[in-house]
Design an enzyme around this catalytic site. Structure first.
Site, short mmCIF file in Angstrom:
data_model
loop_
_atom_site.label_atom_id
_atom_site.label_comp_id
_atom_site.label_asym_id
_atom_site.label_seq_id
_atom_site.Cartn_x
_atom_site.Cartn_y
_atom_site.Cartn_z
N ASP A 420 0.86 -1.18 0.00
CA ASP A 420 0.00 0.00 0.00
C ASP A 420 0.90 1.24 0.00
OD1 ASP A 420 -2.97 1.00 0.71
OD2 ASP A 420 -1.50 2.24 1.77
N ASN A 428 -3.08 12.75 -4.01
CA ASN A 428 -4.22 13.14 -4.85
C ASN A 428 -4.75 14.52 -4.47
OD1 ASN A 428 -4.35 10.90 -6.55
ND2 ASN A 428 -5.60 9.72 -5.12
N ASP A 437 -2.28 9.03 -10.54
CA ASP A 437 -2.27 7.93 -11.50
C ASP A 437 -0.86 7.64 -11.99
OD1 ASP A 437 -4.99 7.73 -11.27
OD2 ASP A 437 -5.47 8.76 -13.15
N GLU A 461 -4.74 2.22 -4.07
CA GLU A 461 -3.28 2.11 -4.03
C GLU A 461 -2.82 0.79 -3.42
OE1 GLU A 461 -4.47 4.28 -0.20
OE2 GLU A 461 -5.22 3.94 -2.22
#
Length: 567
Positions: A420, A428, A437, A461
């Site tokens: 993770d 973000n 992304d 993620e």
């Protein structure tokens, strides 16, 4: 097609072998009695004869046919005629001294001449011959009657003709077997109706040639009725086959429905005439044959419409049915008028049956190959769609659907891990989803190139990693460092170092009978991942799992290990 051409040329030399035995100078005259009273005798010669081509009504119970045979030549003579519907037949002869002799037969007592559509009956000695037919339902019995001076079954060339017809019947057996075998595998309606058409055409040859009578001992009366019924079954099977064989977009729905209606009509008139052949003799014969005229016309319209609309498969039907339709039309003309009656097309009709079935079988094989190509293409497309559905559109890695793939068993894996990205939401929120992304893609590039590793994007993620490396703990620790470097290189605008956390289970001694699955391991890895997050992130928590051979009380034994900071 070369064998068919050879058979066709051979047939020309064998056609109508009995015609040479018809005695010259024969003059046939007819008469009728409204009511038949017992077997005819001398009164058979005292009738109101009509020798000028006039017809008599078939409603009369007895029809007389006078044959002026001329002087006898010794030996047994035979009357031959085309097989048709009647109840009983009598032959009365009168010698020069006035002596009268007579014999009578029921229709089922008569002998078909195998290889032709004729029957024969021996005549008593005598100069003049009169044939009396009770309850006649087919005028061809009278119009084709001849007196011959030898057994028509012993005609030169007839044995060869029978062998040829048997060979034609054998050729029809192959499409029948082909259709039956294919239908067992491919339950397509057009395959079934091709099988049905081949069956009815084989029956046509066996019934009309008299071979069925020789093989199975079928009496002539039943043989005649079977011939009437078989015509309807053949026409109906051909029409229904056409509706399923020709492409659906090549024929309007209205024409398809009409084809089914005409198929039912063909069955009705044929079966009705076979069951009640003498219900209305004076008009029934004409009505029976006239009933097929609109069917023939409709079939021409149906095939022409499909051809005009670009159908591929209809051309197999056109090529195959053209000889049969031409011969059938000619024979139909012969039944309804004297124009075509003088030519015997029976043998060529049998050859046409075989030609039609060979041509249509090629069409069926062509369509089966097309179906196979379409099936293979559909399989390829399905595999492609399945492959697309099993891969994440952003990273190109496998997605959660891959967890259901049994082709990648746990057995043989050395470790299972969940990775993770730390503080991914902050990336973000700060830099936008496009940058987020790019971070995911950079991570995926590292996982994709890692040897002995299978990576799955679980969502967001989170990534699941399955490795077969001999030293999985070191490999996964190095992998975390490689991910951090790749993100820093590919996404330099992020001001802090992007790290990741892992929950890892090291597997040992897992055998093929293990009951472990991804769900169990995933749940445990998830717990270990959260422990890594709780302990400060940028680390992996490792746990070893030992699996011993099962006994009745065996169980999975986990040996927890203190969390280790691999960073």
């Amino acid at each position: 097609m070369r064998p068919l051409l050879i058979l066709f040329l051979f047939a020309i030399s064998l056609a109508a072998p009995t015609s040479a035995s018809v005695q010259a100078g024969v003059e046939n005259c007819i008469a009728a009695l409204p009511v038949a009273k017992g077997a005819p005798g001398a009164e058979a010669f005292a009738q109101d004869w009509r020798c000028d081509g006039e017809t008599v009504s078939l409603d009369n119970e007895r029809i007389f046919l006078r044959i002026d045979a001329g002087p006898t030549h010794g030996g047994t003579r035979f009357v031959t005629a085309q097989r048709g519907v009647f109840e009983r037949i009598h032959v009365v002869t009168r010698d020069t001294d006035g002596r009268i002799r007579s014999r009578s037969w029921k229709i089922d007592d008569l002998t078909p001449v195998v290889g032709t559509d004729l029957f024969k009956l021996p005549t008593p000695p005598g100069r003049d011959v009169v044939v009396a037919i009770d309850r006649l339902g087919d005028p061809r019995v009278v119009t084709t009657a001849r007196l011959v001076d030898r057994d028509p079954a012993a005609e030169p060339g007839l044995d060869n003709l029978v062998l040829l017809i048997a060979a034609l019947a054998g050729m029809l057996v192959m499409p029948l077997i082909f259709g039956m075998a294919v239908y067992q595998v491919l339950r397509q309606k057009f395959v079934f109706w091709h099988f049905a058409t081949a069956t009815t055409l084989l029956a046509t040859v066996l019934i009309n040639s008299g071979l069925l009578s020789k093989i199975a001992g079928v009496p002539m009366g039943l043989l005649v009725r079977m011939a009437l019924a078989d015509t309807g079954f053949t026409v109906a099977a051909t029409l229904i086959f056409a509706t399923h064989f020709v492409e659906r977009d090549a024929v309007p729905p209205r024409l398809r429905k009409m084809a089914i209606i005409f198929a039912g009509w063909a069955l009705f008139i044929s079966v009705a005439n076979a069951v009640f052949p003498l219900a209305a003799p004076n008009w029934q014969f004409q009505a029976y044959h006239m009933g097929f005229v609109p069917i023939l016309a409709f079939l021409v319209v149906y095939l022409a419409t499909a051809a005009r609309r670009g159908s591929r498969y209809v051309w197999y039907l056109i090529v195959g049915l053209a000889p049969l339709m031409l011969l059938g039309g000619w024979r139909l003309l012969g039944q309804l008028s004297p124009i075509g009656a003088q030519y015997d097309t029976t043998l060529f009709f049998y050859i046409g049956c075989v030609f039609e079935e060979v041509a249509v079988t090629l069409g069926v094989a062509d369509r089966l190959l097309t179906l196979r190509r379409e099936r293979d293409l559909a399989i390829v497309r399905a595999d492609e769609l399945d492959e697309v559905s099993r891969h994440d559109s952003l990273t190109g890695l496998l997605n959660r659907r891959a967890l259901d793939d049994k082709s990648e068993p746990i057995v043989g894996s050395s470790a299972i891990a969940i990775l993770d990205i730390d503080y991914f939401k902050a990336i973000n929120d700060t830099y936008g989803h496009i940058v987020g992304d790019r971070v995911l893609c950079a991570l995926a590039d590292v996982l994709r190139t890692e040897p002995q590793t299978r990576a799955i994007r679980l969502g967001g993620e989170e990534f699941l990693i399955q490795t077969t490396h001999r030293r999985p703990e070191k490999q996964l620790a190095d992998l975390r460092q490689a991910v951090a470097k790749a993100i820093a290189s590919d996404v330099p605008e992020i001001e802090w170092q992007v790290t990741c956390s892992m929950g890892v289970i090291i597997l040992a001694g897992i055998d093929a009978n293990s009951e472990l699955d991804y769900e169990t391991l995933y749940s445990r890895c998830d717990v270990l991942l959260y422990r890594a997050k709780d302990e400060g992130r940028d680390r992996m928590v490792v746990e070893r799992l030992a699996y011993f051979e099962r006994t009745e009380s065996s169980a999975i034994v986990r040996k927890p290990r203190a969390p280790k900071d691999a960073a």
